[in-house]
Design a protein around this motif. Structure first.
Motif, PDB file in Angstrom:
ATOM      1  N   LEU A   1      47.398  37.309  46.994  1.00  0.00           N
ATOM      2  CA  LEU A   1      47.690  35.877  47.029  1.00  0.00           C
ATOM      3  C   LEU A   1      46.415  35.065  46.804  1.00  0.00           C
ATOM      4  O   LEU A   1      46.381  34.127  46.002  1.00  0.00           O
ATOM      5  N   THR A   2      45.358  35.421  47.523  1.00  0.00           N
ATOM      6  CA  THR A   2      44.091  34.693  47.388  1.00  0.00           C
ATOM      7  C   THR A   2      43.510  34.871  45.996  1.00  0.00           C
ATOM      8  O   THR A   2      42.999  33.912  45.399  1.00  0.00           O
ATOM      9  N   ALA A   3      43.598  36.088  45.467  1.00  0.00           N
ATOM     10  CA  ALA A   3      43.097  36.332  44.111  1.00  0.00           C
ATOM     11  C   ALA A   3      43.884  35.530  43.089  1.00  0.00           C
ATOM     12  O   ALA A   3      43.325  35.055  42.091  1.00  0.00           O
ATOM     13  N   GLY A   4      45.199  35.356  43.324  1.00  0.00           N
ATOM     14  CA  GLY A   4      46.013  34.567  42.406  1.00  0.00           C
ATOM     15  C   GLY A   4      45.619  33.108  42.354  1.00  0.00           C
ATOM     16  O   GLY A   4      45.904  32.413  41.368  1.00  0.00           O
ATOM     17  N   LEU A   5      44.951  32.613  43.401  1.00  0.00           N
ATOM     18  CA  LEU A   5      44.469  31.234  43.412  1.00  0.00           C
ATOM     19  C   LEU A   5      43.108  31.089  42.748  1.00  0.00           C
ATOM     20  O   LEU A   5      42.684  29.974  42.439  1.00  0.00           O
ATOM     21  N   LEU A   6      42.424  32.208  42.565  1.00  0.00           N
ATOM     22  CA  LEU A   6      41.071  32.173  42.000  1.00  0.00           C
ATOM     23  C   LEU A   6      41.023  32.568  40.534  1.00  0.00           C
ATOM     24  O   LEU A   6      40.099  32.172  39.818  1.00  0.00           O
ATOM     25  N   ALA A   7      42.000  33.357  40.087  1.00  0.00           N
ATOM     26  CA  ALA A   7      41.992  33.848  38.708  1.00  0.00           C
ATOM     27  C   ALA A   7      42.694  32.856  37.794  1.00  0.00           C
ATOM     28  O   ALA A   7      43.844  32.495  38.043  1.00  0.00           O
ATOM     29  N   PRO A   8      42.040  32.396  36.731  1.00  0.00           N
ATOM     30  CA  PRO A   8      42.704  31.476  35.795  1.00  0.00           C
ATOM     31  C   PRO A   8      43.715  32.220  34.928  1.00  0.00           C
ATOM     32  O   PRO A   8      43.739  33.448  34.882  1.00  0.00           O
ATOM     33  N   ALA A   9      44.561  31.452  34.249  1.00  0.00           N
ATOM     34  CA  ALA A   9      45.554  32.040  33.354  1.00  0.00           C
ATOM     35  C   ALA A   9      44.850  32.646  32.139  1.00  0.00           C
ATOM     36  O   ALA A   9      44.141  31.960  31.409  1.00  0.00           O
ATOM     37  N   LEU A  10      45.037  33.948  31.941  1.00  0.00           N
ATOM     38  CA  LEU A  10      44.427  34.697  30.851  1.00  0.00           C
ATOM     39  C   LEU A  10      45.491  35.604  30.243  1.00  0.00           C
ATOM     40  O   LEU A  10      46.594  35.729  30.802  1.00  0.00           O
ATOM     41  N   PRO A  11      45.213  36.250  29.118  1.00  0.00           N
ATOM     42  CA  PRO A  11      46.130  37.288  28.652  1.00  0.00           C
ATOM     43  C   PRO A  11      46.383  38.332  29.743  1.00  0.00           C
ATOM     44  O   PRO A  11      45.518  38.583  30.585  1.00  0.00           O
TER      45      PRO A  11
ATOM     46  N   ALA B   1      45.013  40.941  34.713  1.00  0.00           N
ATOM     47  CA  ALA B   1      45.257  42.055  35.626  1.00  0.00           C
ATOM     48  C   ALA B   1      43.939  42.669  36.089  1.00  0.00           C
ATOM     49  O   ALA B   1      43.745  42.943  37.277  1.00  0.00           O
ATOM     50  N   GLY B   2      43.008  42.877  35.135  1.00  0.00           N
ATOM     51  CA  GLY B   2      41.712  43.422  35.515  1.00  0.00           C
ATOM     52  C   GLY B   2      40.923  42.490  36.402  1.00  0.00           C
ATOM     53  O   GLY B   2      40.282  42.922  37.364  1.00  0.00           O
ATOM     54  N   LEU B   3      40.982  41.177  36.097  1.00  0.00           N
ATOM     55  CA  LEU B   3      40.254  40.204  36.907  1.00  0.00           C
ATOM     56  C   LEU B   3      40.818  40.144  38.317  1.00  0.00           C
ATOM     57  O   LEU B   3      40.073  40.091  39.304  1.00  0.00           O
ATOM     58  N   ARG B   4      42.136  40.155  38.449  1.00  0.00           N
ATOM     59  CA  ARG B   4      42.738  40.082  39.788  1.00  0.00           C
ATOM     60  C   ARG B   4      42.448  41.337  40.598  1.00  0.00           C
ATOM     61  O   ARG B   4      42.217  41.252  41.806  1.00  0.00           O
ATOM     62  N   LEU B   5      42.463  42.481  39.947  1.00  0.00           N
ATOM     63  CA  LEU B   5      42.114  43.714  40.659  1.00  0.00           C
ATOM     64  C   LEU B   5      40.686  43.642  41.172  1.00  0.00           C
ATOM     65  O   LEU B   5      40.403  44.007  42.328  1.00  0.00           O
ATOM     66  N   LEU B   6      39.773  43.150  40.337  1.00  0.00           N
ATOM     67  CA  LEU B   6      38.385  43.000  40.766  1.00  0.00           C
ATOM     68  C   LEU B   6      38.277  42.019  41.930  1.00  0.00           C
ATOM     69  O   LEU B   6      37.546  42.266  42.897  1.00  0.00           O
ATOM     70  N   LEU B   7      39.031  40.912  41.872  1.00  0.00           N
ATOM     71  CA  LEU B   7      38.984  39.928  42.949  1.00  0.00           C
ATOM     72  C   LEU B   7      39.534  40.492  44.255  1.00  0.00           C
ATOM     73  O   LEU B   7      39.004  40.211  45.333  1.00  0.00           O
ATOM     74  N   VAL B   8      40.590  41.294  44.175  1.00  0.00           N
ATOM     75  CA  VAL B   8      41.142  41.904  45.384  1.00  0.00           C
ATOM     76  C   VAL B   8      40.108  42.809  46.039  1.00  0.00           C
ATOM     77  O   VAL B   8      39.915  42.781  47.267  1.00  0.00           O
ATOM     78  N   LEU B   9      39.419  43.604  45.235  1.00  0.00           N
ATOM     79  CA  LEU B   9      38.391  44.487  45.788  1.00  0.00           C
ATOM     80  C   LEU B   9      37.222  43.678  46.351  1.00  0.00           C
ATOM     81  O   LEU B   9      36.662  44.032  47.410  1.00  0.00           O
ATOM     82  N   LEU B  10      36.850  42.594  45.675  1.00  0.00           N
ATOM     83  CA  LEU B  10      35.761  41.750  46.180  1.00  0.00           C
ATOM     84  C   LEU B  10      36.166  41.044  47.474  1.00  0.00           C
ATOM     85  O   LEU B  10      35.319  40.813  48.352  1.00  0.00           O
ATOM     86  N   LEU B  11      37.437  40.708  47.614  1.00  0.00           N
ATOM     87  CA  LEU B  11      37.895  40.099  48.862  1.00  0.00           C
ATOM     88  C   LEU B  11      37.803  41.094  50.015  1.00  0.00           C
ATOM     89  O   LEU B  11      37.515  40.710  51.148  1.00  0.00           O
ATOM     90  N   ALA B  12      38.048  42.374  49.737  1.00  0.00           N
ATOM     91  CA  ALA B  12      37.845  43.395  50.770  1.00  0.00           C
ATOM     92  C   ALA B  12      36.374  43.450  51.176  1.00  0.00           C
ATOM     93  O   ALA B  12      36.057  43.582  52.370  1.00  0.00           O
ATOM     94  N   VAL B  13      35.486  43.324  50.209  1.00  0.00           N
ATOM     95  CA  VAL B  13      34.054  43.266  50.524  1.00  0.00           C
ATOM     96  C   VAL B  13      33.756  42.036  51.376  1.00  0.00           C
ATOM     97  O   VAL B  13      32.992  42.104  52.358  1.00  0.00           O
TER      98      VAL B  13
END
Length: 313
Positions: free
Chosen positions: A248-258, A263-275
């Protein structure tokens, strides 16, 4: 099956596989801050495999409620995650009002675990269940205020009333695009959802999942009597819930992209949020119980302010 459904199913399967990795990342970050070697990164996977091989011990005072509660909690987390847009791919199950269903699916899992704690007949576990109920009652209004703010944004962006109140519309990437264009009020929303992530997943500063102090335990005290596969359901369900709020938090931070880039950006953001969760747990102590409502009250004020500012535009 069309291409969009295939993309979504691939990302959903990836979320199911990688969810237990998030607690491992948090523990590794905390270990690095403390100068320790710490647990292996894949420790949650090892724990799940060990629990699934073990038998289950149950008290004679428990009933069927205790037995089915972990499965209900896991099913609720799975269904809530299935409603979430993943990496820009809209959920095939999306419908108007699915945000309410997702919130109450998670609430159903929490309620089942609280009933299981009370079913043991232990005053100690009843204390944890009462604290869990109190904090969830404070967190729920904050969540819905934040969802109302996102719905208002979707309506401003030209979404119809039938699609505005869906998780796919609210977390599809439009929010990041709006605050990148100068709508600073939306910067409050990722902060709010990060606080909700900490509260709903019983992380510091609200609760310490590694604590063994009886008078400070909240979530962990409710699952003390569970063992074997039932405890594995609880551990895996908690990992899925952590992934849900991080997504949910990553969905608020990732802009609309292909789709694949997002998908890659959101996965990275989810892992960074765990950090980020690991950093928070390393640099601050657990709040006293009477201070937790102040934290949630502050999040509620931010959500209300974001809603007012969006309505005033």
């Amino acid at each position: 099956m069309n291409g969009a459904s295939a993309v979504y199913l691939f990302q959903f399967a990836l979320a199911l596989i990688l969810a237990p990795l998030l607690p491992g990342i948090i523990n590794r970050v905390k270990a690095k801050f403390a100068g320790r070697h710490g647990k292996p990164l894949l420790q949650t996977y090892y724990d799940l495999a060990k629990l699934l091989r073990k038998g289950e011990a149950r008290s004679r005072t428990t009933t069927w409620v205790f037995a089915v509660a972990p499965a209900i909690g896991l099913a609720g987390a799975l269904c809530a995650l299935a409603l979430l847009p993943l990496g820009g791919a809209v959920s095939p199950l999306a419908f108007t009002g699915d945000a309410v269903l997702a919130a109450y699916l998670l609430g159903l899992g929490r309620f089942a675990l609280m009933l299981a704690a009370l079913d043991t007949g232990s005053a100690f576990e009843g204390m944890g269940a009462s604290r869990e109920a109190a904090f969830s009652a404070l967190a729920e209004p904050v969540l819905f205020l934040a969802l109302m703010a996102l719905t208002s944004l979707c309506l401003d962006l030209g979404r119809g009333t039938d699609t505005a109140f869906t998780l796919s519309a609210m977390f599809g990437g439009q929010t990041a695009g709006a605050w990148l264009r100068g709508n600073g009020a939306l910067l409050l929303l990722p902060v709010i959802f990060f606080i909700l992530l900490l509260v709903e997943n019983c992380r510091i500063p609200v609760d310490d999942p590694n604590t063994h102090l009886e008078l400070t335990m909240i979530h962990e005290v409710m699952v003390l009597d569970h063992s074997g596969p039932n405890l594995a359901c609880i551990v895996y369900g908690a990992a899925l819930k952590l992934w849900f709020f991080a997504a949910l938090t990553a969905g608020l931070l990732a802009p609309a992209l292909p789709v694949w880039q997002q998908a890659g950006l959101r996965l990275l953001l989810v892992l960074l949020l765990a950090v980020a969760v690991g950093v928070v747990e390393s640099v601050m102590a657990r709040l006293r119980l009477e201070r937790v409502p102040w934290l949630l009250g502050g999040a509620g004020i931010m959500a209300t302010l974001a809603l007012i500012l969006l309505q005033a535009r």
